[in-house]
Every structure is written in C-alpha cells, then in structure tokens.
Design a protein around this motif. Structure first.
Motif, PDB file in Angstrom:
ATOM      1  N   PRO A  72       0.817  -1.225   0.000  1.00 22.04           N
ATOM      2  CA  PRO A  72       0.000   0.000   0.000  1.00 22.04           C
ATOM      3  C   PRO A  72       0.853   1.279   0.000  1.00 22.04           C
ATOM      4  O   PRO A  72       0.543   2.227  -0.714  1.00 22.04           O
ATOM      5  N   GLU A  73       1.941   1.277   0.811  1.00 19.55           N
ATOM      6  CA  GLU A  73       2.739   2.504   0.890  1.00 19.55           C
ATOM      7  C   GLU A  73       3.496   2.765  -0.410  1.00 19.55           C
ATOM      8  O   GLU A  73       3.734   3.919  -0.772  1.00 19.55           O
ATOM      9  N   ALA A  76       1.065   4.353  -2.703  1.00 20.30           N
ATOM     10  CA  ALA A  76       0.896   5.758  -2.318  1.00 20.30           C
ATOM     11  C   ALA A  76       2.046   6.586  -2.875  1.00 20.30           C
ATOM     12  O   ALA A  76       1.848   7.658  -3.430  1.00 20.30           O
ATOM     13  N   CYS A  77       3.247   6.060  -2.718  1.00 23.13           N
ATOM     14  CA  CYS A  77       4.413   6.801  -3.182  1.00 23.13           C
ATOM     15  C   CYS A  77       4.469   6.877  -4.703  1.00 23.13           C
ATOM     16  O   CYS A  77       5.022   7.815  -5.274  1.00 23.13           O
ATOM     17  N   ILE A  80      -0.800   7.069  -5.931  1.00 21.26           N
ATOM     18  CA  ILE A  80      -2.221   6.761  -5.739  1.00 21.26           C
ATOM     19  C   ILE A  80      -2.696   7.303  -4.397  1.00 21.26           C
ATOM     20  O   ILE A  80      -2.044   7.121  -3.366  1.00 21.26           O
ATOM     21  N   PHE A  81      -3.802   7.994  -4.435  1.00 23.03           N
ATOM     22  CA  PHE A  81      -4.365   8.535  -3.203  1.00 23.03           C
ATOM     23  C   PHE A  81      -5.817   8.099  -3.097  1.00 23.03           C
ATOM     24  O   PHE A  81      -6.567   8.170  -4.066  1.00 23.03           O
TER      25      PHE A  81
END
Lengths: 244, 478
Positions: A72-73, A76-77, A80-81
């Motif tokens: 997931p992180e 995000a990096c 993707i939000f």
C-alpha cells in the motif's frame, strides 16, 4: 495511466468484483455510480492495496507497473491517493505530524530532500486557506472528534498536500451539506491538470454538478454494465438503477 | 503485512555490549559475611551494618511473593554475586581518574560524562554495577545547597540526613525484595534539595549492569525540603546475555510542605531474546511520601526493557492537599512480562491522585496493570482519577487489568476508565495509504496512544522515549 482488466476480488470466499474493467487516461475524470453493495468501495480499497481483499483473477497496471505487486505505501508513493469514505481516527497523533511524515515518505521515495518544519507549515497554511479549513485542525489528532464534514475536508486537504497522480474519491460527498460539497469540489477542480486523473465514486448525481466527469460508469453486481458521458448521470438520477 | 519479519525480529538490542574492565566481584551467595564485606567496602558506620543485618534476618523469614501475574523460574539467591565493582579508582575526583573503558561505555550509551558534552542542564550520577563511578555538576549544584551524590558518599558525608530518612518510606522489612535490597544495597543516588530551592537542573542517574552473574541492588533516596522542587530521571541498560540477571532496587522519595518531586524513569534493561532467554528480572519497590501539606510527587515511567517487571511506584498522601501522580507506558514485546502499576494511599484531607497507564503488548508479551487506590477514613474529599488503556499488537500477546479500590470515607470522589484496543487494521491501512511504511505506521499510532504520558517527561527525554518505543516495537508487525 490506469488499466483494470477482468478484475475478480473476493472477501471471505464471497466474490464481490466479478470481472471489472476500466481504463483511465491521464487528465481524465471518471465517475463510478451504482447501488449499495455493487462493489464500488471494494474497487477503491483494492486499488489502494487493502489486504483483506483477495484478488483471484485479472490484472491492474498503473503507469506501466503491476499495481497488485506493490505494498500500500509503495502505491501511495507511486502516486495513488484514496480519499476514504470513513476516515479513521488516530488519537494522539497530530494531523500535521501524520501529513508531514507522509509527504516526506513520498519525497524520500522519489529521492527528494524531506521538507523542513517551516517549509511544511507554509505549504499547509496555503492549502488550508484555499479550502477554508481552520488552522486549529492541523494540531488536532487525526480525525479525532472531527465532524463528518471536517473529516471529508481533511481528506481533500491531504490530497492537496500529497499531490497524487491518481486520486480515488470514495463517496466523499456523502454526509456533506451544500457548502461543504462546494468546498470539496473546488478542492478537486483546482487540482485538475493534464497529468492527474480522478476516479469519483458516488451515489448521487449532485456531486457531478460540481465535479464534471469525462466518463460515467454504472456498476452493478461487481461489474461495469454501462459507460457513457456525463449525461448518463442525469439518466440515472431520473430512472434509478432498476433498469440495470 | 509482508514486512520482513525475520530480519526485524533479529534486530539487536543496541546496548547489549560488555565492557572489558577489571572487576572486583564478591563470591556468589548471600550470608552475613557478604553483607559485612559490602558494608566495610563502603566504610559504613556501625548503625548501617546493623540495619543491613536486621534486614537480612527479616528477609530470611520472608517468602518470595507469587501473587503477580508473572511466570519465571525460581531465582536461586545463592547463585548471584552481590557485589561487583571496577578495580580502578573507586571515587575519582575528576574525569581523568576514571577508567577510560568505563568512560567509553557511557559515551557509547550516549551519556558522555564530560560536563560540556552533556545535555545542557542535566546532571548525571553514573552507576556501574555496584558503584557510582562519577557524578557531574556536583559543584554547581552545591552552590544552591543541593546535594547530589552517590548514596555511599552520602553515608559518609551526610550521615544525619541518611540516618533520618533511609527506610522512612520503604522500611527494611517492607517486602521480600525491599528487605533483600536493604541487606545488600550497594549504591544509588542521594538527593537533598534545601528549603525554598528550585533545583536548577534536571538530575539523573544512569544505571548500567555490566558484570556477569551479579545482581544490581541500588538504593535511591530523594528529599525535597519545604517549598523546593526537583526533577529527577533514571535510565537503565544492561548487556545482552543468555542468563537472566536480577535487579532489585528501592527508591524512596520524601516531599515536605509545598515541595514537588518529579521522578521519571526510562527503563531499557535487556529484555531477553525472542525465545525468552536471558534478560533482566526487575523487582523494584518505589514509593514516595507526601509528608507535607500541598506537596506533590509525580512518577512518570516508560518501561520497555526487562524480561520480568514487577514494579508499583506509589504515593502515600499524608499531608492535606497533597497530590500524587502516576503516568506510565509499559511495552512488552517478544516474551517480556510486566506486572506494573501504582498504589495511591490517601491519608490527608483534600488529597488527590491521577493515574494514567498505557500498556502495549506485542509479540508474545504479557502486560498487566495492577493498581490500588485506598482512601483512608480521615481522607475527607479525596479524589482519584484512573485511566487505564491497553493496546494489543498481533494475536499472541495479552493485556490484563487488576484495579483495587478501597474507600473508607464517603466524601471521596473516584473515577475509573479503562479501555482495551487492538491496533487497528484500519489505522494501519490509513497511514500506509498515505505513504508510511508498516513499521512507521505502528510507531506513529503507538506514540499517539502514549502521548498523554510522554508529555509529562522532560522535553529531551520525551524525544528519547519516542525513539526507544519505536526501536522496542521493531519486529512487532506481522
């Protein structure tokens, strides 16, 4: 930018997404509408990498990378939000602290220098002003004791700070009064550009008066059953989902 | 969560090194001769030797307490050495006289003994196994009339104060471990703050266990005279060894009229390995007496180390309007077990106490809160607020709460709140979705959970405590 092909997802042996397809190009705004339980939020969570959902078939590529292969992180990096439908409370952790850590994690991922406290505070203040958010919200614990409207606005505020490439808004409009809705919509509209895409999940056509989609998809029982332009949203408002 | 568990679980205990220094170590075993030896090593007066021997007699008749929710093998008290001291200069006048190996040890631990390198405004008493090796800023403190030295030195230099107060809070027959400590205590810190003086710097003691097969039995005594204020901090580490080691300390605090003592602990004894091998057995009696009116004693503890923790820092609120506080973060990871809490004994009128306890269990750790709030029959309008929160990380750990409340005065006002939560998958996911790694997310959430306690710590140490907590949590995500 994003390509979802024949995605099948299950939770506790129950299949929720049953062959989902969607392609999002840079700069596009897609809206996904559909009745309760059709799998809209599941799609959002799967894109963000929630591990309770099991992908049994299909593939998801994001900017040429196999998204399902990333933590997931990492997603995000990569840009993707997810604006959560129910933002979680984290007692004792200042809103500003989480956000600075998050931004700096992202910067580190891109080999950029972390932002100093002062630089971050300046950035945060600018964005807050535009969203009409009280500065006091920065010091409060993440979402703890926030009203429904504050929580949603906080999600948009975080999105503005983190500047994602793909933002997924999961029913960000639900529970908002008309003024809050406008603020949220302005927050999104001000970020639109040719390199950034949005997936807006909603029940109501109302939001789409403010965030105008390029495409509207109707999702029923784990699949997209119809796609069209923004006029499709008006049709849904009138006739409901009964016809699908 | 697919964090590389194996790697993280093997993360080394940072302070596990051993200092190679020539030591004088007493033969294993406990008897009168050993006690006489310790007493004579320290040039103690006759009364203190008698006091020790009397404690020993009482201890022999006592039974090891087994009421705590702890499981550990029986301790063989004759398999422990009760005295270990570096052979070098026993009481150095200046830093040059300290064994360089020992100095280096403290440098490595991040506690440089050079005053100019220290955190500004913190005086340190460095205790290495059984002896205090150095105390910084003594002269500067003396200018204000503050006495800060090792307890052995205090016995020689300030015998009247020691004789008056030693055992006045924790009597030598108080409990099994306190009696043992009274018989064999070797060193520790002594603080006296005179009337009306606000101690100009933080005082701290750094306890280091180095020698093998020895116990550490330190004794700390802090007296705050009328209208004075002192903030004191202790830190502890020990080498990484396969055998468990015993640490049985006694801390006594006395606060006179309008005096305030703030006592903070950051305890990071070696916790033992993943299988539960080794680690410190920490059996400690800490108690403060608010003897004066409007006096205040505040305990703040951050407990992340030790294999076994048995510790209940307490306040006896004798003076009218006196205040007792207990703020605690206890973290158990791997196979650590902690049975900790407090006792608030309300004797005087209008006394009030606050208890905030945060227990975090990870790995196979067991965390127990045990607390007593007692309102005596003359304690008119006493007030207590207790908040007891537990957080579980993973599903092999445990949290248990044993609150005892005894009220003998109908005007008392009591509040008790308790919660147990599992570290939320949703909280984790939220943080990770924003870009934080799983490790950072846990650390962030746990630090948030502990915030109410951390804010009670002196600023520099609050930062340390946060870091320590993150390190201690490594490998807990799985």
């Amino acid at each position: 930018m994003l390509e979802v092909k024949n995605l099948h997802v299950q939770v506790d042996d129950k299949e929720i997404l049953k062959g989902m397809n969607i392609t999002v190009a840079p700069g596009e705004v897609h809206s996904i509408m559909g009745p309760n339980g059709s799998g809209k939020s599941t799609l959002a969570q799967v894109l963000a990498g929630k591990e309770t959902y099991e992908v049994t078939e299909g593939e998801v590529t994001f900017q040429g990378k196999d998204l399902l292969d990333l933590e997931p992180e990492e997603r995000a990096c990569e840009g993707i939000f997810l604006a959560f439908q129910y933002p979680v409370e984290i007692p004792g952790v200042a809103n500003t602290y989480l956000l600075r850590e998050a931004l700096n994690a992202k910067r580190e991922y891109r080999d950029e220098k972390p932002l100093k406290h002062i630089e971050f505070a300046k950035l945060a203040r600018e964005k807050m002003k535009a969203l009409g958010i009280d500065e006091d919200l920065l010091k409060r614990s993440v979402n703890a004791g926030f009203s429904g409207g504050e929580k949603k606005r906080n999600e948009i505020f975080q999105m503005q700070i983190l500047e994602p490439t793909l933002a997924v808004l999961d029913e960000t409009d639900s529970g908002l009064d008309i003024d809050a809705l406008k603020i949220v919509a302005n927050g999104v509209n001000s970020m639109k550009d040719s390199g950034r895409s949005f997936i807006v999940i909603t029940h109501y056509q109302r939001l789409l008066n403010y965030i105008v989609p390029d495409f509207v998809h109707v999702m029923v029982d784990g699949k997209i059953v119809r796609s069209g332009g923004k006029e499709l949203a008006y049709e849904l408002e009138e006739k409901g989902y009964a016809g699908f | 969560m697919s964090v590389d568990l194996e790697k993280l679980a093997q993360e080394e205990y940072k302070y596990g090194f051993v200092t190679d220094v020539e030591q004088e170590i007493a033969p294993k075993g406990l008897n009168e001769d050993v006690i006489r030896m310790i007493s004579s090593k320290k040039n103690e007066p006759e009364w203190l030797l008698e006091w020790r021997l009397d404690a020993y007699e009482r201890w022999k008749k006592m039974k090891e307490p087994r009421w705590a929710f702890l499981r550990y093998p029986k301790i063989d008290f004759n398999d422990i050495s009760y005295y270990a001291a570096p052979k070098s200069n026993p009481r150095p006048k200046s830093l040059d006289e300290i064994d360089p190996e020992i100095k280096e040890t403290y440098d490595k631990l991040g506690i440089p003994l050079e005053e100019q390198k220290m955190l500004a405004g913190v005086a340190v008493d460095a205790v290495f196994d059984s002896v205090s090796v150095f105390t910084t800023f003594k002269e500067k403190l003396a200018e204000e009339g503050v006495i800060f030295c090792s307890i052995s030195e205090a016995v020689e230099e300030h015998p009247d104060l020691v004789r008056k107060y030693l055992g006045s809070v924790v009597p030598r027959g108080d409990n099994f471990y306190a009696a043992l400590n009274s018989a064999v205590f070797t060193d520790g810190s002594f603080v006296y703050v005179p009337k009306g003086v606000r101690c100009p710097m933080e005082l701290s003691t750094y306890f280091r266990i180095n020698a093998e097969n020895t116990g550490q039995f330190e004794r700390t005594l802090i007296i705050a005279d009328e209208g004075s204020y002192v903030s004191y901090l202790e830190g502890c580490t020990a080498p990484q060894r396969d055998e468990s080691q015993l640490h049985a300390a006694v801390v006594e605090l006395v606060a006179h009229n309008d005096a305030t003592i703030k006592y903070s602990t950051i305890q990071n004894w070696y916790p033992g390995d993943k299988q539960g091998k080794g680690g410190i057995y920490n059996f400690v009696t800490k108690r403060g007496r608010c003897v004066g009116r409007s006096s205040r004693i505040s305990w703040t503890q951050v407990e992340t180390g030790s294999a076994i923790t048995w510790k209940y820092p307490s306040c006896v609120l004798e003076g009218d309007n006196s205040v007792g506080e207990f703020y605690s973060v206890a973290l158990t990871n791997r196979r650590q077990q902690a049975d900790t809490g407090t006792k608030m004994i309300h004797v005087g009128k209008n006394t009030s106490s606050t208890i905030i306890s945060k227990g975090i269990s990870a790995g196979e750790g067991q965390n127990i809160y045990r607390g007593l709030v007692e309102i005596g029959k003359n304690a008119e309008k006493a007030r207590n607020y207790t908040q007891c929160d537990s957080m579980l990380i993973g599903d092999c750990c445990g949290a248990h709460t044993f609150p005892y409340i005894e009220v003998r005065n109908s005007t008392a006002h009591m509040e008790h709140e308790a919660s147990t939560s599992k570290i939320g998958e949703d909280q984790m996911f939220y943080c990770r979705q924003r870009g934080l790694s799983a490790e950072d997310a846990v650390s962030l959430i746990v630090n948030g959970f502990c915030k109410e306690v951390f804010k009670e710590l002196p600023f520099e140490f609050a930062v340390e405590a946060e870091k320590l907590l993150s390190v201690s949590l490594e490998g807990s995500v799985g």
